[in-house]
Motif scaffolding. Structure first.
Motif, mmCIF file in Angstrom:
data_model
loop_
_atom_site.group_PDB
_atom_site.id
_atom_site.type_symbol
_atom_site.label_atom_id
_atom_site.label_comp_id
_atom_site.label_asym_id
_atom_site.label_seq_id
_atom_site.Cartn_x
_atom_site.Cartn_y
_atom_site.Cartn_z
ATOM 1 N N VAL A 23 1.148 -0.979 -0.228
ATOM 2 C CA VAL A 23 0.104 0.022 0.139
ATOM 3 C C VAL A 23 1.171 0.963 -0.091
ATOM 4 O O VAL A 23 0.501 2.133 -1.250
ATOM 5 C CB VAL A 23 -0.699 0.098 1.420
ATOM 6 N N GLY A 24 1.603 1.712 0.812
ATOM 7 C CA GLY A 24 3.096 2.670 0.494
ATOM 8 C C GLY A 24 3.898 2.938 -0.017
ATOM 9 O O GLY A 24 3.667 3.506 -0.656
ATOM 10 N N TYR A 25 3.911 1.389 -1.017
ATOM 11 C CA TYR A 25 4.289 1.289 -2.471
ATOM 12 C C TYR A 25 3.298 2.407 -3.289
ATOM 13 O O TYR A 25 4.409 2.948 -3.889
ATOM 14 C CB TYR A 25 5.434 0.447 -2.991
ATOM 15 N N ALA A 26 2.534 1.643 -3.391
ATOM 16 C CA ALA A 26 1.245 2.129 -4.610
ATOM 17 C C ALA A 26 1.349 3.422 -4.713
ATOM 18 O O ALA A 26 0.939 4.305 -5.062
ATOM 19 C CB ALA A 26 -0.110 1.063 -4.122
ATOM 20 N N LEU A 27 1.063 4.531 -3.412
ATOM 21 C CA LEU A 27 0.763 5.608 -3.233
ATOM 22 C C LEU A 27 1.433 6.610 -3.013
ATOM 23 O O LEU A 27 1.581 7.449 -3.832
ATOM 24 C CB LEU A 27 0.256 5.156 -1.498
ATOM 25 N N SER A 28 2.843 6.061 -2.910
ATOM 26 C CA SER A 28 4.148 6.608 -2.837
ATOM 27 C C SER A 28 4.394 6.988 -4.734
ATOM 28 O O SER A 28 4.779 7.517 -4.934
ATOM 29 C CB SER A 28 5.803 6.237 -2.097
ATOM 30 N N VAL A 29 4.232 5.690 -5.066
ATOM 31 C CA VAL A 29 4.470 6.054 -6.483
ATOM 32 C C VAL A 29 3.000 6.662 -7.278
ATOM 33 O O VAL A 29 3.672 7.951 -8.251
ATOM 34 C CB VAL A 29 3.874 3.992 -7.139
ATOM 35 N N GLY A 30 2.218 6.451 -6.661
ATOM 36 C CA GLY A 30 1.372 8.251 -7.462
ATOM 37 C C GLY A 30 2.112 9.311 -6.753
ATOM 38 O O GLY A 30 1.492 10.245 -7.908
ATOM 39 N N GLY A 31 2.286 9.600 -5.513
ATOM 40 C CA GLY A 31 3.047 11.376 -5.666
ATOM 41 C C GLY A 31 3.973 11.131 -6.545
ATOM 42 O O GLY A 31 4.537 12.471 -6.165
ATOM 43 N N SER A 32 5.068 10.314 -6.455
ATOM 44 C CA SER A 32 5.825 10.638 -6.701
ATOM 45 C C SER A 32 5.477 11.022 -8.427
ATOM 46 O O SER A 32 6.966 11.887 -9.297
ATOM 47 C CB SER A 32 6.885 8.803 -7.010
ATOM 48 N N PRO A 84 -8.141 8.197 -1.905
ATOM 49 C CA PRO A 84 -8.510 9.144 -1.577
ATOM 50 C C PRO A 84 -8.384 10.344 -0.626
ATOM 51 O O PRO A 84 -8.562 11.451 -0.823
ATOM 52 C CB PRO A 84 -10.195 9.435 -1.335
ATOM 53 N N ALA A 85 -7.716 9.686 0.235
ATOM 54 C CA ALA A 85 -7.052 10.923 1.277
ATOM 55 C C ALA A 85 -5.659 11.204 1.418
ATOM 56 O O ALA A 85 -5.479 12.350 2.195
ATOM 57 C CB ALA A 85 -6.680 9.785 2.884
ATOM 58 N N PHE A 86 -4.776 10.760 0.102
ATOM 59 C CA PHE A 86 -3.568 11.506 -0.454
ATOM 60 C C PHE A 86 -3.810 12.476 -1.723
ATOM 61 O O PHE A 86 -3.110 12.903 -1.977
ATOM 62 C CB PHE A 86 -2.324 10.413 -0.378
ATOM 63 N N PHE A 87 -5.022 11.593 -2.413
ATOM 64 C CA PHE A 87 -4.770 12.523 -3.951
ATOM 65 C C PHE A 87 -5.949 12.628 -3.891
ATOM 66 O O PHE A 87 -6.996 13.185 -3.187
ATOM 67 C CB PHE A 87 -4.153 11.734 -5.333
ATOM 68 N N ASP A 88 -5.992 13.612 -5.467
ATOM 69 C CA ASP A 88 -7.356 13.744 -5.154
ATOM 70 C C ASP A 88 -8.213 12.952 -6.310
ATOM 71 O O ASP A 88 -8.520 12.591 -8.123
ATOM 72 C CB ASP A 88 -7.687 15.174 -6.975
ATOM 73 N N GLU A 89 -8.930 11.519 -5.551
ATOM 74 C CA GLU A 89 -9.747 10.679 -6.124
ATOM 75 C C GLU A 89 -11.002 10.666 -5.456
ATOM 76 O O GLU A 89 -11.076 11.061 -4.396
ATOM 77 C CB GLU A 89 -8.417 8.648 -5.748
ATOM 78 N N THR A 90 -11.995 8.992 -5.859
ATOM 79 C CA THR A 90 -12.803 9.313 -5.293
ATOM 80 C C THR A 90 -13.089 7.742 -5.044
ATOM 81 O O THR A 90 -12.334 7.181 -5.996
ATOM 82 C CB THR A 90 -13.742 9.468 -6.403
ATOM 83 N N LEU A 91 -14.334 7.426 -4.008
ATOM 84 C CA LEU A 91 -14.216 6.327 -4.147
ATOM 85 C C LEU A 91 -16.026 6.274 -3.765
ATOM 86 O O LEU A 91 -16.235 6.307 -2.967
ATOM 87 C CB LEU A 91 -13.643 6.127 -2.528
ATOM 88 N N THR A 92 -16.439 5.675 -4.949
ATOM 89 C CA THR A 92 -17.726 5.869 -4.498
ATOM 90 C C THR A 92 -18.394 4.258 -4.542
ATOM 91 O O THR A 92 -17.925 3.150 -3.484
ATOM 92 C CB THR A 92 -18.655 5.540 -6.250
ATOM 93 N N GLY A 93 -19.917 3.986 -4.067
ATOM 94 C CA GLY A 93 -20.251 3.105 -3.753
ATOM 95 C C GLY A 93 -19.923 1.615 -4.619
ATOM 96 O O GLY A 93 -20.379 1.136 -3.892
ATOM 97 N N ALA A 94 -20.282 1.836 -5.069
ATOM 98 C CA ALA A 94 -19.800 0.428 -6.206
ATOM 99 C C ALA A 94 -18.242 0.026 -6.384
ATOM 100 O O ALA A 94 -17.336 -0.856 -6.309
ATOM 101 C CB ALA A 94 -20.552 1.257 -8.298
ATOM 102 N N LYS A 95 -17.576 1.213 -5.975
ATOM 103 C CA LYS A 95 -16.131 0.940 -6.075
ATOM 104 C C LYS A 95 -15.704 0.050 -4.909
ATOM 105 O O LYS A 95 -15.304 -0.819 -4.384
ATOM 106 C CB LYS A 95 -15.054 1.819 -6.138
#
Length: 125
Positions: A23-32, A84-95
């Motif tokens: 999870v940390g890796y995925a989020l940090s790749v997004g932040g990179s 969504p907590a770190f980036f401009d992403e959304t978490l919908t009900g379907a997701k």
């Protein structure tokens, strides 16, 4: 810490740790931002090495197919929930619904592994 390959519970804990590092890796790749931001890129490399190490230790005991599925599921769900907590992403009900399906699958895989590990070995004829 003792060798997790001798203890299935420790191997599963190591797998959970590997999932957290994923999870940390995925989020940090997004932040990179495509590895264009040095700090986030360095954090991504550290998490990448940690997740691979922890996963490899867990897979000494846990079947690779089960371990990889659980590790990937933890990474996918964690990144989707925390994105969504770190980036401009959304978490919908379907997701959220389909993430719940992934979580249920991971739990069932763990339960299936526990059942197989507790069965008595069959003696050779």
């Amino acid at each position: 810490m003792s060798n997790p390959s001798n203890n299935p519970a420790q191997a599963w804990l190591m797998l959970l740790l590997a999932g957290g590092f994923e999870v940390g890796y995925a989020l940090s790749v997004g932040g990179s931002e495509g590895f264009t931001r040095l700090t986030w890129s360095l954090v991504a490399v550290v998490f990448f090495l940690l997740t691979l190490y922890a996963l490899s230790v867990a897979l000494r005991t846990i079947d690779v197919g089960i371990g990889y599925a659980v590790w990937a599921g933890i990474g996918a769900v964690g990144a989707a929930v925390l994105g969504p907590a770190f980036f401009d992403e959304t978490l919908t009900g379907a997701k959220a619904l389909w993430l719940g399906v992934i979580i249920a699958g991971v739990v069932w895989l763990k339960l299936a592994d526990r059942t197989e590990n507790t069965e008595e070995p069959v003696a050779a004829p």
